[in-house]
Motif scaffolding. Structure first.
Motif, PDB file in Angstrom:
ATOM      1  N   THR A  54       0.815  -1.216   0.000  1.00  0.00           N
ATOM      2  CA  THR A  54       0.000   0.000   0.000  1.00  0.00           C
ATOM      3  C   THR A  54       0.849   1.267   0.000  1.00  0.00           C
ATOM      4  O   THR A  54       0.431   2.281  -0.549  1.00  0.00           O
ATOM      5  CB  THR A  54      -0.975   0.047   1.193  1.00  0.00           C
ATOM      6  OG1 THR A  54      -0.244  -0.058   2.398  1.00  0.00           O
ATOM      7  CG2 THR A  54      -2.000  -1.069   1.090  1.00  0.00           C
ATOM      8  N   LEU A  55       2.026   1.228   0.594  1.00  0.00           N
ATOM      9  CA  LEU A  55       2.872   2.426   0.689  1.00  0.00           C
ATOM     10  C   LEU A  55       4.064   2.428  -0.253  1.00  0.00           C
ATOM     11  O   LEU A  55       4.654   3.486  -0.490  1.00  0.00           O
ATOM     12  CB  LEU A  55       3.388   2.607   2.117  1.00  0.00           C
ATOM     13  CG  LEU A  55       2.344   2.922   3.174  1.00  0.00           C
ATOM     14  CD1 LEU A  55       3.000   3.047   4.545  1.00  0.00           C
ATOM     15  CD2 LEU A  55       1.598   4.195   2.839  1.00  0.00           C
ATOM     16  N   TYR A  56       4.450   1.257  -0.771  1.00  0.00           N
ATOM     17  CA  TYR A  56       5.680   1.162  -1.557  1.00  0.00           C
ATOM     18  C   TYR A  56       5.443   0.504  -2.908  1.00  0.00           C
ATOM     19  O   TYR A  56       4.829  -0.561  -2.980  1.00  0.00           O
ATOM     20  CB  TYR A  56       6.743   0.359  -0.793  1.00  0.00           C
ATOM     21  CG  TYR A  56       7.110   0.976   0.537  1.00  0.00           C
ATOM     22  CD1 TYR A  56       8.049   1.990   0.615  1.00  0.00           C
ATOM     23  CD2 TYR A  56       6.502   0.548   1.711  1.00  0.00           C
ATOM     24  CE1 TYR A  56       8.384   2.566   1.836  1.00  0.00           C
ATOM     25  CE2 TYR A  56       6.822   1.107   2.931  1.00  0.00           C
ATOM     26  CZ  TYR A  56       7.769   2.118   2.993  1.00  0.00           C
ATOM     27  OH  TYR A  56       8.085   2.684   4.198  1.00  0.00           O
ATOM     28  N   LYS A  57       5.927   1.128  -3.943  1.00  0.00           N
ATOM     29  CA  LYS A  57       5.934   0.539  -5.282  1.00  0.00           C
ATOM     30  C   LYS A  57       7.215  -0.284  -5.419  1.00  0.00           C
ATOM     31  O   LYS A  57       8.243   0.015  -4.797  1.00  0.00           O
ATOM     32  CB  LYS A  57       5.886   1.620  -6.366  1.00  0.00           C
ATOM     33  CG  LYS A  57       4.661   2.507  -6.273  1.00  0.00           C
ATOM     34  CD  LYS A  57       3.409   1.720  -6.590  1.00  0.00           C
ATOM     35  CE  LYS A  57       2.182   2.601  -6.512  1.00  0.00           C
ATOM     36  NZ  LYS A  57       1.000   1.878  -6.150  1.00  0.00           N
ATOM     37  N   LYS A  58       7.164  -1.299  -6.249  1.00  0.00           N
ATOM     38  CA  LYS A  58       8.334  -2.181  -6.428  1.00  0.00           C
ATOM     39  C   LYS A  58       9.577  -1.390  -6.814  1.00  0.00           C
ATOM     40  O   LYS A  58      10.659  -1.634  -6.274  1.00  0.00           O
ATOM     41  CB  LYS A  58       8.044  -3.254  -7.478  1.00  0.00           C
ATOM     42  CG  LYS A  58       7.036  -4.284  -7.032  1.00  0.00           C
ATOM     43  CD  LYS A  58       6.894  -5.419  -8.009  1.00  0.00           C
ATOM     44  CE  LYS A  58       6.232  -4.951  -9.281  1.00  0.00           C
ATOM     45  NZ  LYS A  58       5.900  -6.062 -10.190  1.00  0.00           N
ATOM     46  N   GLU A  59       9.430  -0.440  -7.728  1.00  0.00           N
ATOM     47  CA  GLU A  59      10.576   0.328  -8.220  1.00  0.00           C
ATOM     48  C   GLU A  59      11.220   1.140  -7.096  1.00  0.00           C
ATOM     49  O   GLU A  59      12.427   1.335  -7.085  1.00  0.00           O
ATOM     50  CB  GLU A  59      10.144   1.268  -9.353  1.00  0.00           C
ATOM     51  CG  GLU A  59       9.519   0.570 -10.537  1.00  0.00           C
ATOM     52  CD  GLU A  59       8.059   0.129 -10.318  1.00  0.00           C
ATOM     53  OE1 GLU A  59       7.338   0.719  -9.477  1.00  0.00           O
ATOM     54  OE2 GLU A  59       7.648  -0.835 -10.989  1.00  0.00           O
ATOM     55  N   ALA A  60      10.420   1.634  -6.154  1.00  0.00           N
ATOM     56  CA  ALA A  60      10.943   2.438  -5.050  1.00  0.00           C
ATOM     57  C   ALA A  60      11.675   1.578  -4.016  1.00  0.00           C
ATOM     58  O   ALA A  60      12.503   2.083  -3.258  1.00  0.00           O
ATOM     59  CB  ALA A  60       9.817   3.215  -4.384  1.00  0.00           C
ATOM     60  N   LEU A  61      11.376   0.291  -3.980  1.00  0.00           N
ATOM     61  CA  LEU A  61      12.020  -0.603  -3.011  1.00  0.00           C
ATOM     62  C   LEU A  61      13.379  -1.109  -3.493  1.00  0.00           C
ATOM     63  O   LEU A  61      14.261  -1.391  -2.671  1.00  0.00           O
ATOM     64  CB  LEU A  61      11.111  -1.800  -2.729  1.00  0.00           C
ATOM     65  CG  LEU A  61       9.848  -1.479  -1.945  1.00  0.00           C
ATOM     66  CD1 LEU A  61       8.907  -2.672  -1.967  1.00  0.00           C
ATOM     67  CD2 LEU A  61      10.185  -1.078  -0.519  1.00  0.00           C
ATOM     68  N   LEU A  62      13.532  -1.214  -4.791  1.00  0.00           N
ATOM     69  CA  LEU A  62      14.772  -1.753  -5.350  1.00  0.00           C
ATOM     70  C   LEU A  62      15.958  -0.886  -4.943  1.00  0.00           C
ATOM     71  O   LEU A  62      15.918   0.336  -5.077  1.00  0.00           O
ATOM     72  CB  LEU A  62      14.650  -1.825  -6.872  1.00  0.00           C
ATOM     73  CG  LEU A  62      15.568  -2.783  -7.591  1.00  0.00           C
ATOM     74  CD1 LEU A  62      15.446  -4.202  -7.057  1.00  0.00           C
ATOM     75  CD2 LEU A  62      15.269  -2.769  -9.076  1.00  0.00           C
ATOM     76  N   HIS A  63      16.994  -1.506  -4.384  1.00  0.00           N
ATOM     77  CA  HIS A  63      18.242  -0.873  -3.916  1.00  0.00           C
ATOM     78  C   HIS A  63      18.059  -0.082  -2.627  1.00  0.00           C
ATOM     79  O   HIS A  63      18.962   0.638  -2.219  1.00  0.00           O
ATOM     80  CB  HIS A  63      18.869   0.004  -5.005  1.00  0.00           C
ATOM     81  CG  HIS A  63      19.039  -0.709  -6.304  1.00  0.00           C
ATOM     82  ND1 HIS A  63      19.843  -1.815  -6.439  1.00  0.00           N
ATOM     83  CD2 HIS A  63      18.459  -0.514  -7.507  1.00  0.00           C
ATOM     84  CE1 HIS A  63      19.777  -2.258  -7.687  1.00  0.00           C
ATOM     85  NE2 HIS A  63      18.932  -1.485  -8.350  1.00  0.00           N
ATOM     86  N   ARG A  64      16.927  -0.211  -1.976  1.00  0.00           N
ATOM     87  CA  ARG A  64      16.687   0.476  -0.708  1.00  0.00           C
ATOM     88  C   ARG A  64      17.250  -0.351   0.438  1.00  0.00           C
ATOM     89  O   ARG A  64      17.077  -1.570   0.479  1.00  0.00           O
ATOM     90  CB  ARG A  64      15.180   0.668  -0.535  1.00  0.00           C
ATOM     91  CG  ARG A  64      14.792   1.400   0.725  1.00  0.00           C
ATOM     92  CD  ARG A  64      13.276   1.405   0.859  1.00  0.00           C
ATOM     93  NE  ARG A  64      12.913   2.160   2.027  1.00  0.00           N
ATOM     94  CZ  ARG A  64      12.253   3.310   1.994  1.00  0.00           C
ATOM     95  NH1 ARG A  64      11.873   3.811   0.838  1.00  0.00           N
ATOM     96  NH2 ARG A  64      11.965   3.940   3.104  1.00  0.00           N
ATOM     97  N   GLN A  65      17.896   0.298   1.391  1.00  0.00           N
ATOM     98  CA  GLN A  65      18.374  -0.405   2.568  1.00  0.00           C
ATOM     99  C   GLN A  65      17.265  -0.476   3.602  1.00  0.00           C
ATOM    100  O   GLN A  65      16.472   0.464   3.753  1.00  0.00           O
ATOM    101  CB  GLN A  65      19.604   0.286   3.158  1.00  0.00           C
ATOM    102  CG  GLN A  65      20.848   0.058   2.321  1.00  0.00           C
ATOM    103  CD  GLN A  65      22.110   0.349   3.083  1.00  0.00           C
ATOM    104  OE1 GLN A  65      22.293   1.435   3.602  1.00  0.00           O
ATOM    105  NE2 GLN A  65      22.994  -0.633   3.124  1.00  0.00           N
TER     106      GLN A  65
END
Length: 111
Positions: A54-65
């Motif tokens: 609900t809060l995160y799109k897949k693209e925004a999660l990639l490479h996130r710590q």
């Protein structure tokens, strides 16, 4: 009511910093979720199911710590084996991922 634990209890929880290297939809999950592959450096790559759609799109999660507990036993969720628990703050049904303020080495212990 809060449950009181000792410092010794807290030291049993192994929380580490990892970087999300792959995100996939998880249509077989009971609630909307992603399948995450997380790089913990020398500790290797672990997978987790996370109900954060609900809060995160897949693209925004990639490479996130992120912060994750890595010493829980593996848990099968549908046809997927989760090997760590991503940590977040929960408000209503939304999960806000915890993460370091600046980039750190994967596998660093959180204490």
């Amino acid at each position: 009511m809060e449950k009181i634990i000792t410092y010794k209890d807290f030291t049993k929880v192994d929380m580490r910093i990892g970087t999300i290297i792959d995100v996939k939809d998880f249509p077989k999950a009971h609630r909307p979720a992603y399948q995450l592959s997380i790089d913990f450096g020398e500790l290797g790559i672990r997978k987790s199911s996370a109900q954060i759609t609900t809060l995160y799109k897949k693209e925004a999660l990639l490479h996130r710590q992120i912060v994750a507990v890595i010493n829980f036993p593996k848990k099968q969720i549908a046809n997927f084996m989760s090997a760590c628990l991503v940590v977040g703050a929960v408000k209503a049904n939304d999960v806000y991922l915890l993460h370091p303020e600046t980039k750190v080495k994967n596998g660093v212990k959180v204490s």
